[in-house]
Every structure is written in structure tokens, then in C-alpha cells.
Design a protein around this motif. Structure first.
Motif, mmCIF file in Angstrom:
data_model
loop_
_atom_site.group_PDB
_atom_site.id
_atom_site.type_symbol
_atom_site.label_atom_id
_atom_site.label_comp_id
_atom_site.label_asym_id
_atom_site.label_seq_id
_atom_site.Cartn_x
_atom_site.Cartn_y
_atom_site.Cartn_z
ATOM 1 N N VAL A 86 -17.941 1.761 -0.337
ATOM 2 C CA VAL A 86 -16.909 0.727 -0.273
ATOM 3 C C VAL A 86 -17.407 -0.476 -1.067
ATOM 4 O O VAL A 86 -18.466 -1.006 -0.792
ATOM 5 C CB VAL A 86 -16.643 0.322 1.191
ATOM 6 C CG1 VAL A 86 -15.571 -0.764 1.265
ATOM 7 C CG2 VAL A 86 -16.216 1.537 1.994
ATOM 8 N N GLU A 87 -16.649 -0.873 -2.064
ATOM 9 C CA GLU A 87 -17.073 -2.010 -2.887
ATOM 10 C C GLU A 87 -16.408 -3.289 -2.398
ATOM 11 O O GLU A 87 -15.243 -3.298 -2.034
ATOM 12 C CB GLU A 87 -16.687 -1.761 -4.344
ATOM 13 C CG GLU A 87 -17.646 -0.797 -5.013
ATOM 14 C CD GLU A 87 -17.198 -0.480 -6.416
ATOM 15 O OE1 GLU A 87 -16.577 -1.343 -7.045
ATOM 16 O OE2 GLU A 87 -17.470 0.641 -6.859
ATOM 17 N N GLU A 88 -17.189 -4.325 -2.404
ATOM 18 C CA GLU A 88 -16.633 -5.616 -1.996
ATOM 19 C C GLU A 88 -15.723 -6.142 -3.104
ATOM 20 O O GLU A 88 -16.066 -6.103 -4.276
ATOM 21 C CB GLU A 88 -17.775 -6.605 -1.758
ATOM 22 C CG GLU A 88 -17.293 -7.822 -1.020
ATOM 23 C CD GLU A 88 -18.344 -8.905 -0.966
ATOM 24 O OE1 GLU A 88 -17.974 -10.039 -0.700
ATOM 25 O OE2 GLU A 88 -19.519 -8.591 -1.202
ATOM 26 N N PRO A 108 -4.675 3.559 7.282
ATOM 27 C CA PRO A 108 -5.807 2.770 6.748
ATOM 28 C C PRO A 108 -7.050 2.822 7.633
ATOM 29 O O PRO A 108 -8.169 2.825 7.136
ATOM 30 C CB PRO A 108 -5.260 1.335 6.695
ATOM 31 C CG PRO A 108 -3.801 1.458 6.705
ATOM 32 C CD PRO A 108 -3.482 2.696 7.469
ATOM 33 N N LYS A 109 -6.844 2.874 8.951
ATOM 34 C CA LYS A 109 -8.000 2.969 9.865
ATOM 35 C C LYS A 109 -8.691 4.313 9.688
ATOM 36 O O LYS A 109 -9.913 4.425 9.721
ATOM 37 C CB LYS A 109 -7.526 2.836 11.317
ATOM 38 C CG LYS A 109 -7.372 1.410 11.774
ATOM 39 C CD LYS A 109 -8.625 1.006 12.521
ATOM 40 C CE LYS A 109 -8.641 -0.464 12.824
ATOM 41 N NZ LYS A 109 -9.985 -0.942 13.102
ATOM 42 N N ASN A 130 -5.683 -0.149 21.213
ATOM 43 C CA ASN A 130 -6.164 -0.850 20.017
ATOM 44 C C ASN A 130 -5.267 -2.041 19.713
ATOM 45 O O ASN A 130 -4.040 -1.952 19.809
ATOM 46 C CB ASN A 130 -6.155 0.138 18.841
ATOM 47 C CG ASN A 130 -6.638 -0.487 17.567
ATOM 48 O OD1 ASN A 130 -5.907 -1.214 16.908
ATOM 49 N ND2 ASN A 130 -7.867 -0.214 17.208
ATOM 50 N N LEU A 133 -4.343 -3.507 17.009
ATOM 51 C CA LEU A 133 -3.340 -3.364 15.948
ATOM 52 C C LEU A 133 -2.175 -2.491 16.400
ATOM 53 O O LEU A 133 -1.022 -2.737 16.049
ATOM 54 C CB LEU A 133 -3.993 -2.775 14.691
ATOM 55 C CG LEU A 133 -5.006 -3.670 13.993
ATOM 56 C CD1 LEU A 133 -5.737 -2.908 12.899
ATOM 57 C CD2 LEU A 133 -4.340 -4.894 13.407
ATOM 58 N N ASN A 186 5.921 3.059 10.211
ATOM 59 C CA ASN A 186 5.158 1.874 9.805
ATOM 60 C C ASN A 186 3.806 1.811 10.510
ATOM 61 O O ASN A 186 2.809 1.405 9.916
ATOM 62 C CB ASN A 186 5.961 0.604 10.108
ATOM 63 C CG ASN A 186 6.964 0.316 9.021
ATOM 64 O OD1 ASN A 186 7.001 1.008 8.010
ATOM 65 N ND2 ASN A 186 7.790 -0.686 9.228
ATOM 66 N N LEU A 187 3.795 2.214 11.777
ATOM 67 C CA LEU A 187 2.537 2.216 12.540
ATOM 68 C C LEU A 187 1.528 3.156 11.867
ATOM 69 O O LEU A 187 0.365 2.790 11.659
ATOM 70 C CB LEU A 187 2.808 2.644 13.989
ATOM 71 C CG LEU A 187 1.588 2.872 14.876
ATOM 72 C CD1 LEU A 187 0.860 1.572 15.155
ATOM 73 C CD2 LEU A 187 1.988 3.511 16.199
ATOM 74 N N PHE A 234 0.756 1.727 8.075
ATOM 75 C CA PHE A 234 0.043 0.455 7.895
ATOM 76 C C PHE A 234 -1.165 0.273 8.811
ATOM 77 O O PHE A 234 -2.017 -0.559 8.539
ATOM 78 C CB PHE A 234 1.011 -0.723 8.089
ATOM 79 C CG PHE A 234 2.152 -0.736 7.129
ATOM 80 C CD1 PHE A 234 1.931 -0.598 5.771
ATOM 81 C CD2 PHE A 234 3.459 -0.867 7.587
ATOM 82 C CE1 PHE A 234 2.985 -0.590 4.878
ATOM 83 C CE2 PHE A 234 4.521 -0.865 6.701
ATOM 84 C CZ PHE A 234 4.285 -0.715 5.341
ATOM 85 N N VAL A 235 -1.200 1.028 9.908
ATOM 86 C CA VAL A 235 -2.325 0.833 10.842
ATOM 87 C C VAL A 235 -3.203 2.085 10.926
ATOM 88 O O VAL A 235 -4.397 2.041 10.633
ATOM 89 C CB VAL A 235 -1.819 0.449 12.266
ATOM 90 C CG1 VAL A 235 -2.984 0.325 13.235
ATOM 91 C CG2 VAL A 235 -1.021 -0.843 12.228
ATOM 92 N N THR A 251 -8.707 6.266 7.060
ATOM 93 C CA THR A 251 -9.369 6.466 5.767
ATOM 94 C C THR A 251 -10.855 6.100 5.831
ATOM 95 O O THR A 251 -11.648 6.602 5.045
ATOM 96 C CB THR A 251 -8.707 5.631 4.648
ATOM 97 O OG1 THR A 251 -8.578 4.293 5.108
ATOM 98 C CG2 THR A 251 -7.353 6.182 4.261
ATOM 99 N N LEU A 252 -11.205 5.229 6.804
ATOM 100 C CA LEU A 252 -12.610 4.851 6.956
ATOM 101 C C LEU A 252 -13.470 6.051 7.351
ATOM 102 O O LEU A 252 -14.636 6.140 6.981
ATOM 103 C CB LEU A 252 -12.752 3.764 8.029
ATOM 104 C CG LEU A 252 -12.168 2.396 7.721
ATOM 105 C CD1 LEU A 252 -12.152 1.525 8.955
ATOM 106 C CD2 LEU A 252 -12.976 1.722 6.626
#
Lengths: 214, 346
Positions: free
Chosen positions: A210-212, A137-138, A114, A116, A129-130, A133-134, A140-141
Motif C-alpha cells: 500500500v503506497e502512501e 473497500p474494507k 461495525n 461504518l 451502497n453498503l 462503499f463500505v 480489499t484490505l
């Protein structure tokens, strides 16, 4: 009949909540290790992680059955170990729940190719940190739908467990129907399971919006 | 190696990466295009340039005058930070905003938030993405995503950025905007670029050097002007044929054949830097060989601010006289390239 049913429903919910919490608790460190291995630049570590996941995927119900059999005497003779029934019932479910949760997290997290992850390696970023921060967050989708699927799986397994005497609605259906044929109770139990499943599914889906921002 | 060289590949060979005797030097503020057919080794070369290669069978990768593979891991990472790559399919955290995705790179680089915040604003201004800073990445179009990718890659203050097939999925107008951005970043931030591209306009407008790849090695290194006038390698000639075909009217393009057949005429592309060469010497050379031409198109082209004049003509040239005729034109700085054969009606 309603009192018995309400008590069984309460027990099912307790089993489900306990099993979900235990699953998350167990899956946390396991999936953490697997995710680190999956994003590692070391081929051997990655190969080991993929093998473990592959074996787990094939045999995820075997540990469940083994633990169910091990816990069976405890359920049949509650005096042996003094823990509430719902906790005893939650243990085998937690095993399968944590395995499925870990496998799904592993499958959803980005791999070593990947962009990132590669970027983090290039920047010599720490593993913490990996993940922070990467990977997190990925993840959580898809975490919402993973937890949704795991909880629905646990709902199904609660019935099977109950049928062999681990309590809750599953046991009520079996014992009541063997002793006295009771279609009304059976109907109530099916409606209860469907309602629980819909509630779980709806709750997770409602968090998924997910709200914009802009 | 000169002091301004950012990276130099010295006789690099690697069987596992399918690279064979690569020699390449890349300087500051230079835009280099890599041209080649599929499986020619372009992407393996990029792997080498991004310093992602693990080991070599032969040769050296010299980065800032240091042998990269002989350095410690920490030193290697310091150099790797200075090289970034941009693709048409960049990976972002889709449920985060443009700003948050750029900020992520600063977090990975362990840069303090207040320093990062100021730098992000500067970078977003340069790449003109500041107006989208609060937009979710999932709502961006491809051009905006490429701009975002470039912006976040600038976080590590790179010396070299590598663009992989960027122009391929963009329309003509956006491709030109991208060319402008690449040129702007080259000038303002002292960046160098390696672009894998077959886009002739990008090559003409912004590239300083082109390398042609075939069979996992560099077979020719030339300037854009040389590519569009007198390429030496087969890959260069094929590329020129390919882009000339794109310019042809559809009826001629359809009838174009690779080899000569009965009642066919040769389609010739002739180019020169001075229009006078066409006016004065072309008629004379044609008369000497007793040849006539039909002009299909004639136009003026600008390559890196140098004007060239191009004519596409059909000609009844026998293979026996071909080389002699080309040499005669070359004496007057007229470069010719056989594009193929078309029906006699043209």
C-alpha cells in the motif's frame, strides 16, 4: 521423462487456474449473501449466516471428498462425459475452494456492529451502497491474503487429487513411483510444487504493497 | 417541552437496556456532560440518545416534538441522521485518504458528487483537516482521527453529536484543542453536544449542564458552577473529592484517608464566588466555633467564565459540629466539602 513431467506440470497449472476461477465464480454470490446477512440488523438472519459458516468451517473437506468420489468414474472412464481431464479435476477443488473463500470473506468483512455499517444503516443507505462503499473497500484490505491462502490450499489438494488418479504432477509421482521407483522425478515434482507455491505467494504479496498518497 | 429542545427523554425505562426512569431535555447549542462511575448507565443512556434503542418498557423519546418510536422507519432514519457519535476508536477505511473517508459518508447519504465535493472542502476547513486530505488514514494520529471522525459525521448535518470518552486518551494540550473545536462547532453550526467525560477542565470550560448518573438513572442535574461548589448527590460529591485529590501534593494525597482516625485532621475544600466572603466571614465563623485552619492551597478558578475562589485547608473539626459549621459557612455563600482525613502534621 522431461516431456512427461512438463505435460503433468501443464495439467496441474490448468487444474489450479480452473479451480481458482470456479472458486471465485462460486464464492462470489455465496459470500455476497453471507456478507449481507452478517451486516443485517435482523438477529435471526445473522444467526443463520453464522450457523452456516460454522458448519462449513467444520465440514469443508466433506463436500470435496463426496465430489471427488462422484467424479471418480468420470476420470476413470473419460468417454462417459466428454470434458477435459483438468476440468473434471477442477470441480471438486472448486467446491472446497469456494467454501473456504466464502468463509474467509465472511470472517474478514465487518459485522453489524461495525461503525461504518451502523452509519450506513443510520443513513438508510441501500444494501448495494453498503457493499460498494463500505464492505468492498474494507474487504480489499484482506482479499489479497485470502486469495493467496485459498490458492496455496488448492495447490496442496491438487497433489491429493492427483494421487487418486485425477491427473497432474500428483498422479505422475504416484504412478511413476509404483511402476518404477524414480527419485529424480519425485524430487522434480517437489521442487515444482514449492516453486508454484512460492510464485503464488510472491505474486499476491507484491500486490499487497500500500503506497502512501500524501 | 420547549421549542428549542432537540431531544427529550420522558420517564424512559427499559429493562433490556438497563435504564430506569430517565428524564432529560437537550436544547440547541447546549453542551451537556454525563458524569458517573463505571456501570452507572452512561453508555445505555447514549444508546437511547443515539436513537439506537429498539423498544421501551415505559416512557417516550421525543425528537423534534415527535414520539420517535411511533414514527415510520423512514421518518426514524431521517431523525437518526441528525444525531452522530464520536469515539476515540473510530472505524475508517484505513487504505483510503482523509478525503475519501469523508466522501464515503456523502456517498452513503446519496449526495451528488459535485455537491459533496464543495461541502467536504467547507467541512475540512472548519475542522482544520484540509492539509491532511491526501493522507492515508493509517498515517494519522489520534487527534487527527478524531477531527476526521467529527468532519465526516458533519456530512449528515447533525443537530446533536455525542462524544464518548474523547478526552480520556488525549494529552492535556490536545484535549483543550478538542474543547475549542467542540465550542466552535456549537457556535458556528448550531450543534449540541453530549459528552461522556470525567475531565474537570472540559466540564469547567465548555459544558453548560452536567448530569450525574448512578444505578442506571440520572440522580442529579446541575451546572458546572454548582458541581464545583455545592453538589448535592453522592456521585457529585465523590467527583469533587476525586478531582480535588488530583490537585493535592503527593505526600498529602498518599496520607489521605476516607474515615477519621486518631491524630487525623479533616481536609476541607471550601469555595466561594466572592473572595470577600473568605476575608470577612471565614475568620469570624472559625472564631465562633473556636477552630483553626492550616491552608494547604488557595487558588482562583474559572468555571464557564465565572470566577470562584477555592481553599484546601486542614481543620480539627469534630463530627458533631460538622453540619453546624457547614451551615454557618453556607450562610455567607461559602461552600464546603469534606475531602477526607490527613495526618495531623499538615
Amino acid at each position: 521423462m522431461l516431456t512427461i513431467f512438463t505435460e503433468a506440470l501443464r495439467e496441474t497449472l490448468l487444474i489450479l487456474i480452473a479451480a481458482t476461477l470456479f472458486s471465485i465464480f462460486l464464492a462470489g454470490p455465496i459470500s455476497g449473501l453471507l456478507v449481507i446477512a452478517k451486516t443485517s440488523s435482523n438477529k435471526l438472519i445473522r444467526a443463520i449466516a453464522y450457523s452456516i459458516v460454522s458448519i462449513w468451517q467444520t465440514l469443508n473437506y466433506v463436500p470435496f471428498l463426496i465430489v471427488v468420489l462422484l467424479m471418480y468414474p468420470v476420470i476413470q472412464h473419460p468417454m462417459l462425459i466428454n470434458i477435459p481431464n483438468f476440468l473434471t479435476a477442477a470441480i471438486p477443488l472448486s467446491i472446497v475452494g469456494s467454501i473456504v473463500l466464502s468463509v474467509e470473506i465472511f470472517k474478514s468483512c465487518p459485522d453489524h456492529k461495525n461503525e461504518l455499517v451502523l452509519m450506513a444503516h443510520r443513513y438508510n443507505s441501500s444494501r448495494i451502497n453498503l457493499i460498494k462503499f463500505v464492505i468492498w473497500p474494507k474487504l480489499t484490505l484482506s482479499l489479497n491474503s485470502i486469495l493467496n491462502n485459498v490458492m496455496l490450499l488448492l495447490v496442496g489438494l491438487t497433489t491429493i487429487e492427483g494421487a487418486i488418479g485425477f491427473g497432474g504432477i500428483g498422479q505422475l509421482i504416484l504412478s511413476e513411483n509404483i511402476e518404477s521407483y524414480n527419485p529424480a522425478l519425485l524430487f522434480m515434482a517437489i521442487v515444482a510444487f514449492i516453486a508454484i507455491s512460492i510464485f503464488i505467494d510472491y505474486t499476491f504479496r507484491s500486490f499487497n504493497t500500500v503506497e502512501e498518497k500524501g | 417541552m420547549t421549542n428549542s429542545a432537540i431531544i427529550e427523554l420522558q420517564n424512559v425505562s427499559s429493562k433490556s437496556h438497563n435504564l430506569h426512569k430517565i428524564d432529560l431535555e437537550l436544547h440547541s447549542n447546549q453542551i451537556l456532560a454525563v458524569v458517573g462511575k463505571p456501570n452507572s448507565g452512561k453508555y445505555q443512556l447514549i444508546e437511547c440518545l443515539t436513537l439506537s434503542i429498539q423498544g421501551l418498557d415505559e416512557g417516550k423519546i421525543i425528537c423534534h416534538q415527535k414520539d420517535f418510536l411511533a414514527l415510520s422507519l423512514d421518518e426514524q432514519h431521517m431523525l437518526m441522521r441528525q444525531i452522530g457519535y464520536i469515539t476515540t476508536n473510530p472505524t475508517f477505511i484505513e487504505n483510503k485518504t482523509v478525503y475519501e473517508n469523508i466522501e464515503l459518508c456523502f456517498k452513503l447519504l446519496n449526495i451528488k458528487p459535485h455537491v459533496a465535493a464543495e461541502k467536504i472542502q467547507q467541512l475540512m476547513k472548519i475542522t482544520e483537516i484540509a492539509s491532511k486530505q491526501d493522507t492515508l488514514v493509517s498515517n494519522l494520529n489520534l487527534w487527527q482521527k478524531i477531527k476526521l471522525d467529527i468532519t465526516r459525521k458533519l456530512a449528515s448535518q447533525p443537530r446533536l453529536l455525542i462524544g464518548i470518552d474523547l478526552q480520556n486518551n488525549l494529552d492535556a494540550t490536545t484535549s483543550r484543542k478538542l474543547d475549542q473545536l467542540i465550542q466552535q462547532l456549537t457556535n458556528e453550526l448550531n450543534l449540541s453536544w453530549v459528552l461522556i467525560t470525567n475531565d474537570p477542565i472540559t466540564i469547567k470550560n465548555i459544558c453548560h449542564k452536567i448530569i450525574m448518573m448512578q444505578d442506571s438513572t440520572i440522580i442529579e442535574e446541575l451546572t458546572p458552577l454548582e458541581l464545583f461548589t455545592k453538589p448535592n448527590s453522592d456521585v457529585g460529591k465523590d467527583y469533587l473529592k476525586y478531582i480535588t485529590k488530583q490537585e493535592l501534593p503527593i505526600n498529602i494525597k498518599d496520607s489521605l484517608q476516607r474515615n477519621v482516625q486518631t491524630n487525623n485532621k479533616m481536609l476541607l475544600r471550601i469555595a466561594t464566588k466572592a473572595n470577600d466572603n473568605f476575608n470577612n466571614h471565614l475568620p469570624e465563623t472559625l472564631a465562633n466555633f473556636e477552630l483553626n485552619i492550616n491552608i494547604i492551597s488557595a487558588y482562583k478558578d474559572t468555571i464557564n467564565q465565572t470566577v470562584i475562589y477555592v481553599m484546601l485547608v486542614t481543620i480539627n473539626l469534630l463530627s458533631a459540629d460538622e453540619t453546624e459549621f457547614y451551615n454557618a459557612l453556607l450562610e455567607h455563600d461559602i461552600y464546603s466539602e469534606n475531602i477526607g482525613y490527613v495526618d495531623d502534621i499538615y
